[in-house]
Scaffold this motif. Structure first.
Motif, PDB file in Angstrom:
ATOM      1  N   PHE A   1      18.396  20.551   8.499  1.00  0.00           N
ATOM      2  CA  PHE A   1      19.682  21.208   8.248  1.00  0.00           C
ATOM      3  C   PHE A   1      19.516  22.721   8.280  1.00  0.00           C
ATOM      4  CE2 PHE A   1      19.518  17.094   6.194  1.00  0.00           C
ATOM      5  CZ  PHE A   1      20.682  16.483   6.629  1.00  0.00           C
ATOM      6  N   ASP A   2      18.632  23.207   9.143  1.00  0.00           N
ATOM      7  CA  ASP A   2      18.357  24.638   9.223  1.00  0.00           C
ATOM      8  C   ASP A   2      19.636  25.425   9.489  1.00  0.00           C
ATOM      9  OD1 ASP A   2      16.451  26.658   9.009  1.00  0.00           O
ATOM     10  OD2 ASP A   2      15.068  25.630  10.354  1.00  0.00           O
ATOM     11  N   ASN A   3      19.588  26.719   9.136  1.00  0.00           N
ATOM     12  CA  ASN A   3      20.727  27.619   9.309  1.00  0.00           C
ATOM     13  C   ASN A   3      21.889  27.257   8.385  1.00  0.00           C
ATOM     14  OD1 ASN A   3      21.819  29.935  10.725  1.00  0.00           O
ATOM     15  ND2 ASN A   3      23.213  28.547  11.776  1.00  0.00           N
ATOM     16  N   SER A   4      21.581  26.649   7.223  1.00  0.00           N
ATOM     17  CA  SER A   4      22.643  26.306   6.279  1.00  0.00           C
ATOM     18  C   SER A   4      22.078  26.201   4.868  1.00  0.00           C
ATOM     19  CB  SER A   4      23.303  24.971   6.659  1.00  0.00           C
ATOM     20  OG  SER A   4      22.509  23.879   6.249  1.00  0.00           O
ATOM     21  N   GLU A   5      22.965  26.153   3.887  1.00  0.00           N
ATOM     22  CA  GLU A   5      22.552  25.996   2.496  1.00  0.00           C
ATOM     23  C   GLU A   5      21.999  24.607   2.210  1.00  0.00           C
ATOM     24  OE1 GLU A   5      25.725  26.119  -0.327  1.00  0.00           O
ATOM     25  OE2 GLU A   5      27.096  24.926   0.912  1.00  0.00           O
ATOM     26  N   LEU A   6      22.153  23.686   3.148  1.00  0.00           N
ATOM     27  CA  LEU A   6      21.685  22.320   2.955  1.00  0.00           C
ATOM     28  C   LEU A   6      20.186  22.175   3.162  1.00  0.00           C
ATOM     29  CD1 LEU A   6      24.553  20.685   5.028  1.00  0.00           C
ATOM     30  CD2 LEU A   6      24.358  20.612   2.544  1.00  0.00           C
ATOM     31  N   ALA A   7      19.549  23.170   3.765  1.00  0.00           N
ATOM     32  CA  ALA A   7      18.132  23.092   4.102  1.00  0.00           C
ATOM     33  C   ALA A   7      17.271  23.221   2.844  1.00  0.00           C
ATOM     34  CB  ALA A   7      17.767  24.185   5.097  1.00  0.00           C
ATOM     35  N   ALA A   8      16.236  22.391   2.749  1.00  0.00           N
ATOM     36  CA  ALA A   8      15.281  22.473   1.641  1.00  0.00           C
ATOM     37  C   ALA A   8      14.436  23.726   1.794  1.00  0.00           C
ATOM     38  CB  ALA A   8      14.391  21.236   1.624  1.00  0.00           C
ATOM     39  N   ARG A   9      14.299  24.485   0.723  1.00  0.00           N
ATOM     40  CA  ARG A   9      13.474  25.691   0.728  1.00  0.00           C
ATOM     41  C   ARG A   9      12.683  25.752  -0.576  1.00  0.00           C
ATOM     42  NH1 ARG A   9      14.225  25.535   5.345  1.00  0.00           N
ATOM     43  NH2 ARG A   9      15.285  27.022   6.714  1.00  0.00           N
ATOM     44  N   GLY A  10      11.484  26.319  -0.524  1.00  0.00           N
ATOM     45  CA  GLY A  10      10.662  26.423  -1.719  1.00  0.00           C
ATOM     46  C   GLY A  10      10.291  25.046  -2.240  1.00  0.00           C
ATOM     47  N   LEU A  11      10.002  24.954  -3.525  1.00  0.00           N
ATOM     48  CA  LEU A  11       9.714  23.674  -4.165  1.00  0.00           C
ATOM     49  C   LEU A  11      10.995  23.074  -4.725  1.00  0.00           C
ATOM     50  CD1 LEU A  11       6.386  24.535  -6.042  1.00  0.00           C
ATOM     51  CD2 LEU A  11       6.676  23.375  -3.849  1.00  0.00           C
ATOM     52  N   PRO A  12      11.016  21.767  -4.963  1.00  0.00           N
ATOM     53  CA  PRO A  12      12.231  21.151  -5.513  1.00  0.00           C
ATOM     54  C   PRO A  12      12.613  21.764  -6.860  1.00  0.00           C
ATOM     55  CG  PRO A  12      10.667  19.482  -4.780  1.00  0.00           C
ATOM     56  CD  PRO A  12       9.949  20.788  -4.725  1.00  0.00           C
ATOM     57  N   ASP A  13      13.888  22.060  -7.029  1.00  0.00           N
ATOM     58  CA  ASP A  13      14.342  22.569  -8.320  1.00  0.00           C
ATOM     59  C   ASP A  13      14.597  21.386  -9.261  1.00  0.00           C
ATOM     60  OD1 ASP A  13      16.789  21.459  -7.579  1.00  0.00           O
ATOM     61  OD2 ASP A  13      17.685  23.385  -7.059  1.00  0.00           O
ATOM     62  N   ALA A  14      15.063  21.691 -10.459  1.00  0.00           N
ATOM     63  CA  ALA A  14      15.234  20.649 -11.471  1.00  0.00           C
ATOM     64  C   ALA A  14      16.218  19.571 -11.016  1.00  0.00           C
ATOM     65  CB  ALA A  14      15.708  21.283 -12.778  1.00  0.00           C
ATOM     66  N   ALA A  15      17.285  19.987 -10.348  1.00  0.00           N
ATOM     67  CA  ALA A  15      18.281  19.013  -9.892  1.00  0.00           C
ATOM     68  C   ALA A  15      17.695  18.082  -8.831  1.00  0.00           C
ATOM     69  CB  ALA A  15      19.508  19.745  -9.355  1.00  0.00           C
ATOM     70  N   GLU A  16      16.911  18.653  -7.913  1.00  0.00           N
ATOM     71  CA  GLU A  16      16.275  17.811  -6.898  1.00  0.00           C
ATOM     72  C   GLU A  16      15.239  16.882  -7.511  1.00  0.00           C
ATOM     73  OE1 GLU A  16      15.224  19.516  -2.937  1.00  0.00           O
ATOM     74  OE2 GLU A  16      15.862  21.387  -3.890  1.00  0.00           O
ATOM     75  N   LEU A  17      14.461  17.402  -8.452  1.00  0.00           N
ATOM     76  CA  LEU A  17      13.419  16.576  -9.084  1.00  0.00           C
ATOM     77  C   LEU A  17      14.028  15.377  -9.797  1.00  0.00           C
ATOM     78  CD1 LEU A  17      10.987  19.292 -10.470  1.00  0.00           C
ATOM     79  CD2 LEU A  17      10.543  17.649  -8.630  1.00  0.00           C
ATOM     80  N   LYS A  18      15.201  15.540 -10.352  1.00  0.00           N
ATOM     81  CA  LYS A  18      15.864  14.426 -11.013  1.00  0.00           C
ATOM     82  C   LYS A  18      16.109  13.283 -10.026  1.00  0.00           C
ATOM     83  CE  LYS A  18      19.829  13.417 -13.992  1.00  0.00           C
ATOM     84  NZ  LYS A  18      21.050  13.986 -14.642  1.00  0.00           N
ATOM     85  N   ILE A  19      16.334  13.635  -8.768  1.00  0.00           N
ATOM     86  CA  ILE A  19      16.551  12.636  -7.717  1.00  0.00           C
ATOM     87  C   ILE A  19      15.221  12.101  -7.185  1.00  0.00           C
ATOM     88  CG2 ILE A  19      17.443  12.328  -5.365  1.00  0.00           C
ATOM     89  CD1 ILE A  19      19.555  14.474  -6.102  1.00  0.00           C
ATOM     90  N   LEU A  20      14.248  12.991  -7.029  1.00  0.00           N
ATOM     91  CA  LEU A  20      12.995  12.630  -6.362  1.00  0.00           C
ATOM     92  C   LEU A  20      11.996  11.929  -7.274  1.00  0.00           C
ATOM     93  CD1 LEU A  20      12.551  15.899  -4.280  1.00  0.00           C
ATOM     94  CD2 LEU A  20      13.015  13.615  -3.352  1.00  0.00           C
ATOM     95  N   GLU A  21      11.996  12.238  -8.574  1.00  0.00           N
ATOM     96  CA  GLU A  21      10.991  11.663  -9.468  1.00  0.00           C
ATOM     97  C   GLU A  21      10.975  10.134  -9.445  1.00  0.00           C
ATOM     98  OE1 GLU A  21       8.474  12.554 -11.002  1.00  0.00           O
ATOM     99  OE2 GLU A  21       8.578  14.743 -11.045  1.00  0.00           O
ATOM    100  N   PRO A  22      12.126   9.468  -9.451  1.00  0.00           N
ATOM    101  CA  PRO A  22      12.087   8.001  -9.388  1.00  0.00           C
ATOM    102  C   PRO A  22      11.456   7.460  -8.096  1.00  0.00           C
ATOM    103  CG  PRO A  22      14.231   8.758 -10.142  1.00  0.00           C
ATOM    104  CD  PRO A  22      13.498   9.969  -9.657  1.00  0.00           C
ATOM    105  N   LEU A  23      11.304   8.312  -7.095  1.00  0.00           N
ATOM    106  CA  LEU A  23      10.737   7.893  -5.808  1.00  0.00           C
ATOM    107  C   LEU A  23       9.268   8.281  -5.681  1.00  0.00           C
ATOM    108  CD1 LEU A  23      13.709   8.969  -3.502  1.00  0.00           C
ATOM    109  CD2 LEU A  23      13.281   6.714  -4.485  1.00  0.00           C
ATOM    110  N   ARG A  24       8.704   8.866  -6.731  1.00  0.00           N
ATOM    111  CA  ARG A  24       7.295   9.264  -6.674  1.00  0.00           C
ATOM    112  C   ARG A  24       6.425   8.029  -6.391  1.00  0.00           C
ATOM    113  NH1 ARG A  24       4.376  13.799  -8.400  1.00  0.00           N
ATOM    114  NH2 ARG A  24       6.176  14.727  -9.483  1.00  0.00           N
ATOM    115  N   GLY A  25       5.501   8.177  -5.467  1.00  0.00           N
ATOM    116  CA  GLY A  25       4.696   7.056  -5.014  1.00  0.00           C
ATOM    117  C   GLY A  25       5.258   6.394  -3.772  1.00  0.00           C
TER     118      GLY A  25
END
Length: 588
Positions: free
Chosen positions: A352-376
């Motif tokens: 999703f480059d060239n937009s605010e939708l693109a992932a940048r840096g490390l996951p923030d707290a809101a993203e981690l809330k989504i990603l943590e259940p998928l760890r592994g």
């Protein structure tokens, strides 16, 4: 008093009643109020007339653009209307076209479209609720596979009243479905009954749009003529658009021949997608030098999407993520950009480059809330590192990257024997890069040369369009160059792009055959996003997981559209966020 309090609480708990509206936004409010006169991106009184001549490089053999068979001509969409149409200066808002109004409750569990009395097909018959219901069902049962995914959330469609259609959705959280139904192309039931919708046809089908097919020769040209009594020509959503009396597409053998035809005056406008041609292919165009023609970069705010070498994961050769990462390390973008593209491109770092939708840096707290259940279930790097496409020194040798690639291949069980990379059974590492345009040979061949330094035999093969389409639809390829468009409001199309259900569907956009439960879950979350902030967060999480799985070797993008044209057109003064819009231009 207790009964009164109970009834009051019940009323408060009930969702607000749905009300008929002129449009619908995916998130937030509409830009254009009820009764607006025209979109800001057009000149409403633009003059009509003239013939617009364009080029196509894919011979066509069918006029049905909604099925998996055959190749439809460019421009065929000009013949069709939909229930609603988007504006070009909002992320995702739809306004009524065939539909006079749209009605949906706060939870968007259903939607009602009330049709305009004046909406009619080119044979003069009015558009009915039966036509709308037929359109949905024929596309879901006999259309291209993508429609089954797009409309999978519809539980039932029913006529309610003389001019209204109600779509009820399956349980779940899919707030995009009312807008997806708004995009439904309207097909005439009375025309298609007794005809084989799923078969190719060179009989131009009946439709209701601003243009219709006037003349054609299969594989050579097609001319569309503007429908002078087009029923919607004075609607706010159509004013200032579709200004040419005729639009003609001529078919050329390839893009090089087409470019020379432009310079010779055989056609009028050429969107340029080859950097080399943009940099040097127009230097001998006399009309450009004396001002009769122009080259323009039209900036836009669209997400770049993803273009890259896509691996067919159905092939065991590409099953190991380390192998896929190693192959990506052999692609030298910096060399290609300097040598082949005159430095015009930016390396793609996101789906999703060239937009605010693109992932940048490390996951923030809101993203981690989504990603943590998928760890592994997702690569560890999703949590620990920002994704960056590999960088080289631009010399064409990529020594450091190739060294890293060797280590990854060895860890995956491959080794070099007598100059060839082989597995434990002695089988060589070899595959084919399938292309449908010679223009990409100059990209694929240098990649193949770097792969040869690793002991990998990558054969580059270019085939004609028909063979290419059939092989890709049949999943009969190793690696292709693939692109996935991205919108400012991603949603249901992501299911067709990435989900396990789409992996084995011929004609679906999941050409690589991705089957990943974590991605399935993330796609569901994107589709169910209740507001813009959640949509951005969930899309970024999906982006990270796609990137770190190395399903493609990312290539490049530009944040503008390159267009060369003869200077005989008028156009709106500003370019909307979605980019230049050819059908808002007019003949001077």
């Amino acid at each position: 008093m207790r009964i009164l309090a109970f009834l009051l609480a019940l009323l408060i708990a009930l969702p607000a009643a749905a009300e008929p509206r002129h449009g619908l936004a995916m998130h937030g409010a509409l830009k254009y109020p009820a009764g607006f006169s025209h979109f800001d991106t057009v000149v409403p009184n633009a003059p009509k007339g003239g013939e617009l001549k364009l080029a196509d490089t894919d011979p066509f053999d069918s006029f049905n653009p909604y099925i998996a068979k055959g190749q439809a001509p460019d421009g065929i969409g000009l013949a069709y209307d939909s229930l609603m149409v988007p504006s070009d200066d909002e992320p995702f808002s739809m306004y009524g076209l065939v539909a006079e109004s749209v009605e949906t409750p706060p939870d968007r569990s259903w939607v009602i479209f009330t049709l305009r009395r004046e909406a009619r097909f080119h044979d003069g018959r009015g558009v009915t609720p039966e036509d709308v219901i037929f359109s949905l069902e024929i596309l879901r049962t006999k259309g291209a596979p993508s429609y089954r995914f797009y409309y999978a959330g519809v539980e039932r469609a029913e006529k309610i009243g003389e001019r209204a259609v109600k779509f009820t959705f399956k349980p779940g959280d899919n707030r995009e479905m009312p807008l997806i139904l708004g995009e439904l192309p309207i097909l005439p039931k009375h025309y298609w009954q007794g005809r084989a919708f799923e078969e190719t046809t060179l009989e131009p089908p009946l439709s209701s749009g601003p243009y219709r097919v006037a003349k054609f020769e299969p594989g050579r040209f097609v001319t569309y003529e503007r429908v002078k009594d087009y029923w919607a020509k004075d609607l706010p959503v159509r004013k200032g658009q579709f200004n040419f009396d005729r639009v003609r597409y001529d078919v050329y053998r390839d893009s090089t021949v087409a470019l020379e035809a432009l310079k010779a005056g055989e056609y009028d406008i050429r969107p340029e997608n080859e950097a080399k041609k943009w940099a040097s292919g127009y230097q001998d165009w006399a009309a450009l030098k004396d001002g009769r023609a122009r080259k323009e970069n039209f900036a836009h705010q669209r997400p770049a999407g993803m273009q890259g070498f896509a691996f067919n994961l159905r092939r065991p050769l590409f099953a190991d993520i380390r192998v896929r990462e190693a192959l990506g390390l052999a692609f030298d973008f910096e060399w290609a950009n300097r040598t082949l593209f005159s430095g015009q491109y930016t390396r793609t770092q996101s789906y999703f480059d060239n937009s605010e939708l693109a992932a940048r840096g490390l996951p923030d707290a809101a993203e981690l809330k989504i990603l943590e259940p998928l760890r592994g279930q997702v690569p560890d790097a999703v949590f620990t590192s920002e994704f960056h496409s590999p960088v080289t020194d631009g010399t064409g040798y990529a020594r450091a990257n190739l060294k890293r690639a060797v280590a990854l291949l060895e860890a995956a069980g491959w080794q070099v024997v007598d100059g060839k990379l082989v597995d434990g059974a002695g089988q060589p590492f070899m595959f084919e890069v399938l292309l449908n345009s010679p223009a990409f040979e100059r990209i694929a061949l240098p990649w193949a040369r770097n792969l040869a330094r690793l002991g990998i035999a990558a054969k580059v093969r270019t085939v004609d369009s028909t063979q290419y389409v059939n092989r890709v639809r049949g999943h009969d390829f190793d690696v292709i160059v693939m692109s996935w468009g991205a919108s400012l409001s991603p949603g249901n199309e992501q299911a067709s792009y990435w989900t396990s259900q789409a992996a084995e569907q011929k004609g679906a956009r999941n050409v690589g055959g991705i089957k990943n439960p974590a991605i399935d879950k993330l796609v569901d979350l994107v589709i169910a996003a209740p507001d813009r902030d959640q949509l951005v967060t969930r899309t970024r999480a999906l982006d990270r997981v796609l990137l770190w799985n190395h399903y493609v070797v990312p290539q490049w993008h530009i944040p503008y559209d390159r267009v060369a044209f003869w200077d005989k057109f008028g156009m709106p003064k500003s370019v909307p966020m979605k980019g230049w819009q050819m059908h808002t231009w007019w003949m001077k």
